[in-house]
Write a protein that holds these residues in place. Structure first.
Motif, PDB file in Angstrom:
ATOM      1  N   LEU A 239       0.838  -1.208   0.000  1.00 47.72           N
ATOM      2  CA  LEU A 239       0.000   0.000   0.000  1.00 47.72           C
ATOM      3  C   LEU A 239       0.867   1.250   0.000  1.00 47.72           C
ATOM      4  O   LEU A 239       0.590   2.225  -0.706  1.00 47.72           O
ATOM      5  CB  LEU A 239      -0.934  -0.005   1.208  1.00 47.72           C
ATOM      6  N   ALA A 240       1.966   1.217   0.800  1.00 43.34           N
ATOM      7  CA  ALA A 240       2.857   2.385   0.846  1.00 43.34           C
ATOM      8  C   ALA A 240       3.438   2.663  -0.537  1.00 43.34           C
ATOM      9  O   ALA A 240       3.380   3.797  -1.039  1.00 43.34           O
ATOM     10  CB  ALA A 240       3.957   2.145   1.869  1.00 43.34           C
ATOM     11  N   VAL A 241       3.996   1.604  -1.166  1.00 37.56           N
ATOM     12  CA  VAL A 241       4.669   1.807  -2.451  1.00 37.56           C
ATOM     13  C   VAL A 241       3.660   2.217  -3.526  1.00 37.56           C
ATOM     14  O   VAL A 241       3.866   3.202  -4.251  1.00 37.56           O
ATOM     15  CB  VAL A 241       5.416   0.518  -2.869  1.00 37.56           C
ATOM     16  N   CYS A 242       2.551   1.462  -3.607  1.00 35.77           N
ATOM     17  CA  CYS A 242       1.566   1.776  -4.651  1.00 35.77           C
ATOM     18  C   CYS A 242       0.936   3.150  -4.415  1.00 35.77           C
ATOM     19  O   CYS A 242       0.668   3.884  -5.376  1.00 35.77           O
ATOM     20  CB  CYS A 242       0.482   0.704  -4.702  1.00 35.77           C
ATOM     21  N   GLY A 243       0.711   3.492  -3.137  1.00 38.80           N
ATOM     22  CA  GLY A 243       0.158   4.804  -2.832  1.00 38.80           C
ATOM     23  C   GLY A 243       1.096   5.914  -3.281  1.00 38.80           C
ATOM     24  O   GLY A 243       0.679   6.905  -3.884  1.00 38.80           O
ATOM     25  N   LEU A 244       2.390   5.714  -3.010  1.00 37.12           N
ATOM     26  CA  LEU A 244       3.385   6.707  -3.409  1.00 37.12           C
ATOM     27  C   LEU A 244       3.396   6.871  -4.932  1.00 37.12           C
ATOM     28  O   LEU A 244       3.384   7.993  -5.456  1.00 37.12           O
ATOM     29  CB  LEU A 244       4.767   6.270  -2.900  1.00 37.12           C
ATOM     30  N   CYS A 245       3.422   5.724  -5.613  1.00 38.91           N
ATOM     31  CA  CYS A 245       3.429   5.778  -7.081  1.00 38.91           C
ATOM     32  C   CYS A 245       2.194   6.498  -7.603  1.00 38.91           C
ATOM     33  O   CYS A 245       2.278   7.303  -8.538  1.00 38.91           O
ATOM     34  CB  CYS A 245       3.471   4.366  -7.668  1.00 38.91           C
ATOM     35  N   THR A 246       1.040   6.200  -6.988  1.00 39.32           N
ATOM     36  CA  THR A 246      -0.192   6.862  -7.431  1.00 39.32           C
ATOM     37  C   THR A 246      -0.108   8.366  -7.231  1.00 39.32           C
ATOM     38  O   THR A 246      -0.516   9.146  -8.094  1.00 39.32           O
ATOM     39  CB  THR A 246      -1.396   6.314  -6.658  1.00 39.32           C
ATOM     40  N   ALA A 247       0.457   8.759  -6.078  1.00 42.75           N
ATOM     41  CA  ALA A 247       0.597  10.195  -5.822  1.00 42.75           C
ATOM     42  C   ALA A 247       1.479  10.842  -6.887  1.00 42.75           C
ATOM     43  O   ALA A 247       1.186  11.929  -7.386  1.00 42.75           O
ATOM     44  CB  ALA A 247       1.182  10.415  -4.433  1.00 42.75           C
ATOM     45  N   LEU A 248       2.558  10.129  -7.257  1.00 39.59           N
ATOM     46  CA  LEU A 248       3.449  10.675  -8.288  1.00 39.59           C
ATOM     47  C   LEU A 248       2.745  10.751  -9.640  1.00 39.59           C
ATOM     48  O   LEU A 248       3.005  11.642 -10.443  1.00 39.59           O
ATOM     49  CB  LEU A 248       4.708   9.805  -8.410  1.00 39.59           C
ATOM     50  N   LEU A 249       1.853   9.776  -9.872  1.00 44.95           N
ATOM     51  CA  LEU A 249       1.162   9.742 -11.167  1.00 44.95           C
ATOM     52  C   LEU A 249      -0.042  10.684 -11.207  1.00 44.95           C
ATOM     53  O   LEU A 249      -0.632  10.881 -12.263  1.00 44.95           O
ATOM     54  CB  LEU A 249       0.673   8.320 -11.452  1.00 44.95           C
ATOM     55  N   GLY A 250      -0.396  11.225 -10.035  1.00 42.28           N
ATOM     56  CA  GLY A 250      -1.653  11.962  -9.926  1.00 42.28           C
ATOM     57  C   GLY A 250      -1.831  13.031 -10.977  1.00 42.28           C
ATOM     58  O   GLY A 250      -2.893  13.129 -11.600  1.00 42.28           O
ATOM     59  N   ARG A 251      -0.791  13.853 -11.196  1.00 41.70           N
ATOM     60  CA  ARG A 251      -0.906  14.960 -12.138  1.00 41.70           C
ATOM     61  C   ARG A 251      -1.146  14.444 -13.559  1.00 41.70           C
ATOM     62  O   ARG A 251      -2.003  14.936 -14.272  1.00 41.70           O
ATOM     63  CB  ARG A 251       0.362  15.801 -12.099  1.00 41.70           C
ATOM     64  N   SER A 252      -0.377  13.388 -13.919  1.00 42.66           N
ATOM     65  CA  SER A 252      -0.551  12.830 -15.265  1.00 42.66           C
ATOM     66  C   SER A 252      -1.957  12.288 -15.438  1.00 42.66           C
ATOM     67  O   SER A 252      -2.583  12.477 -16.482  1.00 42.66           O
ATOM     68  CB  SER A 252       0.448  11.694 -15.489  1.00 42.66           C
TER      69      SER A 252
END
Lengths: 370, 349
Positions: A239-252
Motif C-alpha cells: 500500500l505504501a509503495v503503490c500509494g506513493l506511485c499513485t501520488a506521483l502519477l496523480g498529475r498525469s
C-alpha cells in the motif's frame, strides 16, 4: 447627422466599455465560483475522509472485540492489540484478530486503489482488475507457488505479481485491434482469460493434498481467515509503495482525463504514464490477491462510490478508504453476521457487489465516465 | 441479422441447403470423428489394456477379469455418458446462440449452469435429493430461473451492445450463484469438499448415472431436432418471421425451453462444463453454414466429440490421476472465446 453619428459612436463606446466591464466581472465571478467550488470540494473530501476513517476505526474495534472476549480481562485488550501481553490475550487478540482485521483493511485499500486507477485510466467503471482477469492471474500464480514451492520467501507475492503482469500483458495484447483498445473487448477477453485461470486453480484444488486444499480454497473464494503478520506487512508495504506511485502519477492522471491530445500539450508523457498506471494497478491487485485470494467486486464498487461522494478528481484517493471499509465491514459481517456466519469474506463482497454491478450495467449512460 | 429494407424483395425464406456433396463429406467426417473419440475413450486410460484384449472383452461381455470390469463398469458407461452430455451441451449452445443472436451465448458463459448447480445444492441440503433424477428436476428449475434472470438483465443493459450485456449479466449472475453455493455449504467441511468436487464438472465416477441421465438427455435431443426450421425463420428477424406465419413468442419460448432442458440434463449428470456449447455451435456452423436443420444435429455431434475427446485427453496428459473434463474444455474453449471476442463485428459501441 454628424452629431448623431458622434453620439452614436459615443454610445457604442460606452456600451463596449460596459460589456468589457461585465466580461471582466463575469470572469472574476466565474473564477471565484470555481475557487469556491474547489474549496467546497476539498472540504467535502476532507469531511468524507474523516467519516470514513472513523468508520474504519469503529470496524477495527468491532473486529477485534466481537465474539467471546469475556475470558480476556478488559484491561488486557488494548495492550494485547500491540503485542504487549502473553498467553490467551496475546494469542487471540494479537496473533489472530489483529492480523485478520488489518489484512482485511489493507487488502480492501489496495483493491480500491487498483480498481479506481483502472477505471480512471480506461474511463469505464467495468474495467477493474477482477473484471479483466488480473486477480485471477495473480491467484493462479500465487497458488502454484504456494502448492509446489511454499518455502520460497515472498514466493506467493512475487508469483502473484508475475501472474498479474503476464495476464495484463496478454489481455492488452489480445484486445488490441486496429490500433485501439476497446473497453468491452478488454472486458470480454479478460472474462475469457480468467476462465482459464479459474479452471487451472480448480484443477490444482483436485490434485492438492489435504494440507493444500485449505490453501487453494482461499483462492477459490477470497478470505482473510488465515491472515498472518507477514501477510499484513506485505500488504502494508504494498500500500505504501503503490500509494506513493499513485501520488506521483496523480498529475498525469488528471491531465490524461482531458484526453490524449490535451495531455500531450500539457507536457504529460501519455504512453509512459499509462503503462506506469497499468503496472501500479496490477501490482496493487496482485499483492492483495496473493495474501487474501480474490475478494471479488471490491475494486469494482469502490471507484463509483468514491466518484459519487466527492466527484471524479479526488476519487482515486478516496477509493482507498472506501475499499478498506467495504472489505473490513464485509469481514466483520462474515465473522459475526446473524445466521450466515462464518463464511469467507469474498462470498459477502460478491453477494453485495454483483447486484451493484448489475445495476451499473443497467443504469450506465453511454459515454459516462466514472 | 440484417433485414431487407424493401418489402417488395423479401429475403430468401431459408438459407440455401449446402450442396449434396459437401453434406455427404461433412456427415462422413462427423461419423468418423465420433467413432474415433469413442474408440479412443474406450481404449485409452490410466490402465493399459491392449487393443486385442479390448476386442476380446467386447465380444464376450460375460467374461470375468479385472480388465473386463474396468471396461464394462467404468470406461464404456463413461464414454456413453460423455457422448450424451456433450451432444446435449452442443445443441443447447447452438440454440442459445440462435435465439439470442449472440455468438457468445452458451449455458456456461451465461451462468445458467451455475444456477442449475445452486438448485442442486439446495435440493441436497434441504430436500434430501440424491441421484441424477432428483438432481435433474432441481437443475431444471435452477436453469429456467437463471436463464430468465440473465436474459431479463442482459437485454436491458446499456453496455454498448446486447452481445456484451448478456455476457456481463451472465458473469454477475454466475458470481452470485457460486457465492450462494459457498454460503450454503461452507459450514460443513466434508460437504464443501464434495460439492467443490461436483462443481468442477467431470465424468470421473459418474458412469453409474448413465441410466438415469439418458432419458432426460434423449428427450431433450429429440425435442431439439425438429427445431431447425423454426430457428431458421427466427434468424430472419421478428418481423419477417411473423410475416412468414411464425408465432414468434411461442417459438422463442419453445426453443428456450428445449435449450434449458438440455442444459439441465447435462449439468445434473456431470456438473457445470463450460465452453462445449460455444465451440460446438460455431464448429457446426462453420462446417455446414447457417441452415439450422443441418447445423443443429451437427452441433450435437461436435459437442459429443469435443467432450469425449477432452475427457480422454484429460486422462492422458498427466501420469497419475487425471484432469477434469471441465478444466480441459476451458483450456480448449477460452482461446476460441477470445478469438470470437476479437471479431470486428462483435463489439459495437
Amino acid at each position: 447627422m454628424p452629431q448623431t453619428h458622434v453620439q452614436r459612436a459615443d454610445r457604442a463606446r460606452s456600451l463596449g466599455q460596459a460589456s468589457q466591464d461585465t466580461a471582466a466581472e463575469l470572469k472574476a465571478a466565474t473564477a471565484a465560483r470555481l475557487r469556491a467550488a474547489h474549496r467546497a470540494g476539498r472540504r467535502r473530501a476532507r469531511l468524507v475522509t474523516c467519516v470514513l476513517v472513523l468508520v474504519l476505526l469503529a470496524l477495527l474495534v468491532a473486529s477485534v472485540l466481537l465474539g467471546g472476549v469475556r475470558r480476556i480481562p478488559a484491561g488486557d485488550i488494548l495492550p494485547a492489540a500491540f503485542g504487549m501481553r502473553t498467553g490467551l490475550a496475546d494469542y487471540v487478540i494479537f496473533r489472530i484478530r489483529m492480523p485478520r482485521a488489518l489484512a482485511a483493511l489493507l487488502a480492501g485499500a489496495l483493491f480500491g486503489l487498483s480498481g479506481a486507477l483502472y477505471q480512471r485510466l480506461v474511463r469505464n467503471p467495468l474495467a477493474t482488475p477482477d473484471m479483466i482477469g488480473i486477480s485471477a492471474g495473480a491467484g493462479a500464480g500465487a497458488t502454484t507457488v504456494l502448492l509446489f514451492a511454499p518455502a520460497v520467501p515472498f514466493g506467493t507475492s512475487l508469483a502473484g505479481i508475475g501472474g498479474a503482469f503476464v495476464l495484463v500483458a496478454a489481455v492488452l495484447a489480445l484486445s488490441r485491434r486496429g490500433g485501439g483498445v476497446d473497453t468491452y473487448r478488454l472486458v470480454l477477453v479478460g472474462i475469457g482469460l480468467s476462465a482459464v485461470c479459474t479452471a487451472y486453480v480448480n484443477y490444482l484444488f483436485t490434485v492438492a493434498g489435504q494440507h493444500g486444499i485449505a490453501q487453494v480454497m482461499r483462492w477459490l473464494v477470497g478470505s482473510v481467515n488465515d491472515a498472518t503478520w507477514e501477510g499484513v506487512s506485505t500488504l502494508a508495504g504494498a500500500l505504501a509503495v503503490c500509494g506513493l506511485c499513485t501520488a506521483l502519477l496523480g498529475r498525469s492522471l488528471g491531465s490524461m482525463a482531458l484526453g490524449d491530445q490535451l495531455a500531450l500539450g500539457l507536457g504529460t508523457r501519455v504512453g509512459a504514464a499509462r503503462i506506469a498506471t497499468l503496472l501500479v494497478g496490477a501490482a496493487a491487485a496482485a499483492l492483495a490477491t496473493s495474501v487474501t485470494g480474490p475478494i471479488g467486486f471490491v475494486s469494482l464498487i469502490s471507484g463509483p462510490i468514491a466518484v459519487r461522494l466527492v466527484g471524479t478528481d479526488r476519487s482515486v484517493a478516496l477509493a482507498v478508504p472506501i475499499g478498506a471499509v467495504i472489505v473490513l465491514g464485509a469481514d466483520v459481517l462474515a465473522q459475526h453476521g446473524p445466521v450466515i456466519s462464518p463464511v469467507p469474506t469474498g462470498v459477502l463482497t460478491a453477494l453485495l457487489g454483483a447486484p451493484y454491478f448489475v445495476w451499473l450495467i443497467l443504469r450506465r449512460r453511454q459515454g459516462a465516465t466514472p | 441479422m440484417k433485414q431487407s429494407a424493401s418489402p417488395a424483395a423479401p429475403p430468401a425464406p431459408v438459407p440455401a441447403r449446402p450442396r449434396a456433396s459437401r453434406g455427404t463429406v461433412v456427415v462422413v467426417l462427423a461419423g468418423l470423428m465420433l467413432a474415433a473419440v469413442t474408440i479412443a475413450s474406450i481404449g485409452l486410460g490410466a490402465r493399459d489394456i491392449s487393443p486385442l484384449e479390448i476386442v476380446r472383452i467386447l465380444l464376450h461381455p460375460g467374461a470375468e477379469g479385472y480388465n473386463g470390469d474396468v471396461l464394462w463398469t467404468e470406461r464404456i458407461p463413461r464414454t456413453l455418458l460423455g457422448l450424451t452430455v456433450g451432444a446435449a451441451l452442443g445443441a443447447s449452445g447452438l440454440i442459445m446462440q440462435a435465439l439470442t443472436m449472440n455468438p457468445l451465448a452458451e449455458p456456461g458463459v451465461l451462468g445458467v449452469q451455475q444456477g442449475a448447480a445452486v438448485f442442486v445444492v439446495l435440493g441436497i441440503l434441504f430436500l434430501d435429493t440424491s441421484g441424477v433424477q432428483g438432481y435433474f428436476w432441481m437443475a431444471l428449475t435452477g436453469s429456467a430461473v437463471t436463464a430468465v434472470l440473465v436474459f431479463l438483465i442482459g437485454t436491458r443493459t446499456n453496455a454498448g451492445s446486447s452481445t456484451i450485456g448478456l455476457v456481463l449479466a451472465g458473469v454477475a449472475v454466475a458470481a452470485v450463484m457460486s457465492s450462494l453455493i459457498t454460503l450454503l455449504v461452507v459450514r460443513d467441511e466434508a460437504v464443501y469438499a464434495h460439492l467443490r468436487f461436483w462443481s468442477v464438472g467431470q465424468l470421473t465416477g459418474r458412469g453409474q448415472f448413465l441410466g438415469q441421465a439418458i432419458p432426460f438427455a434423449l428427450t431433450g435431443l429429440l425435442l431439439a431436432l425438429p427445431l431447425g426450421r423454426t430457428l431458421n425463420l427466427l434468424s430472419l428477424g421478428d418481423e419477417t418471421a411473423r410475416g412468414l406465419g411464425v408465432r414468434v413468442e411461442r417459438a422463442r419460448l419453445a426453443g428456450a425451453a428445449v435449450a434449458v432442458l438440455l442444459c439441465a440434463a447435462a449439468t445434473a449428470a456431470v456438473g457445470p462444463v463450460a465452453f462445449v456449447g460455444l465451440v460446438a455451435g460455431h464448429a457446426a456452423r462453420m462446417l455446414v453454414g447457417t441452415d439450422h436443420r443441418w447445423s443443429l444435429p451437427l452441433s450435437m455431434v461436435c459437442g459429443a466429440v469435443l467432450l469425449v475427446g477432452a475427457d480422454t485427453a484429460g486422462r492422458l496428459v498427466i501420469d497419475h490421476g487425471e484432469v477434469q473434463v471441465s478444466v480441459m474444455t476451458a483450456f480448449v474453449g477460452t482461446p476460441f472465446f477470445v478469438w470470437l471476442a476479437r471479431r470486428r463485428d462483435l463489439v459495437r459501441m
